[in-house]
Design a protein around this motif. Sequence first.
Motif: not given
Length: 481
Positions: A425-429, A459-462, A479-480
């Motif tokens: 879900h795109q959400g906070d992306l 929260h910062g995850s790429r 995930v980077f």
Amino acid sequence: MKARSPQTADLFAVAPAPPVALAPPVALAPPVAPATILAPPAPAPAHGVPTPPCGLPQKTAHRQLWYAAVFPALEAQQAAAMLQRLGLQAQRFTSFVSIEPPNALLLEINASLRLFGRLEALHAAIDACWRQLAVQACSATAPSTLAALWFARSGAAVRIEDPDTLPGRLSGLPLACTGWDAGSLQTLRAMGVTRLGELLRLPRTGLARRMGPAAIRDLDIALGRLPSVRRAFVPRERFRERCDFESEAGSVAYLEKALVPLIGRCAGFLRQRQAGVLALQLKLRHRGRPATRVRLGLASVTSERRRLQDVLAQKLARLELAAPVRGVELISGPLQGLLAGSLDAFAGSTRAGSCDTAPQLVERLRARLGEEAVYGLCTIPEHRPEAACGRVHELRLAGVSNPADRVAEGMPRPVWLLDEPSPLHQGDLVLEQGPERIESGWWDGKGVARDYYMARRAHGSRLWVFQERRTKRWYLHGVFA
């Protein structure tokens, strides 16, 4: 009118010339690569047909004498392995043996006559070897390679030492003994030619136009007018040693201690040949039970005693003996050349403070977790990310560039790629970079049409995400770090 003698062949009526000395065959036996007898360069062809050297010496101190053995009963599936074993037996009689697929051997025996005496005695000794092995063989001896092979294929058990008699002796052989392709033989039969003698009396230029220069070259070789190149048979060298115990070994600890000298001799054997192995096989013999076979896999080619002992200890630590062991046999894999970095004079020594190498770590993990549990990755030229890499047993232990630094059309790739894309879900992306469109695979039924983006969560995850172009749904694919 005088009848034409079968000894005369118009095709090869050449003027005499000064003799040319031929070097005797030499069998070189390096640890890995087979040797080759090099022939002197052939003279320049005239009108596309190679011309045989005139007046080739027939009686010189360095003449060649070839023994050919054809094994008609060999099955195609087993012929290659059987010829290897027969080649080993043939090396009892000469230093130069050549395997002639699909079912023949060639032995250069001129130098062996000094040891065995007359040709009849040597020929009979080699024939007796095949009978002892219960192998059906047709054999012949002649001064040229193809003449010996052709006589053996036709079943003519001849022993010819004088090259001057070759034209007359070959003239009665059927054309099938040459091994030429069916189309060439059919062409000759349509011309009314069924024997080599009839073929030799044909004009050389016309025969070359119909058959090509290869057939002319074969005839020149058979008559001893041209030398032929033959590859020397070099057996695959391996370490193999057996050790029988005075009393049966019932524990792995006793077994490991008893194998230390065997591993040491194997390492010495490899170092003497500047070679290494990728695998060892340990065969444990029991009383009244089938032998237990243990495979010792290595991460890279090595001859180091420490690494061989370490792999053995890791394997035996997880081994449960089915029965007491009466004896062991250690067999190496095929020998392979060592890289320059592997030839360190102190590579096999154990020094205080020395650290395990990357290959040793891989070998320990495989010994404990299984051969298939530790693997490497290879890249595949494929646009779809899930199909762009594959598993391989070989590991590249040198430093490699970070996959995240690789850029395709300005977009980096994540180190961690999910096995299957996960619905998202795109959400906070927050989409930071993209899109990169990948549309491929329509030809194999697994086509994709996606727009990839580099995204970041609050929260910062790429993340590496894409939108399916047909359904407009979003998926997480990587995930980077």
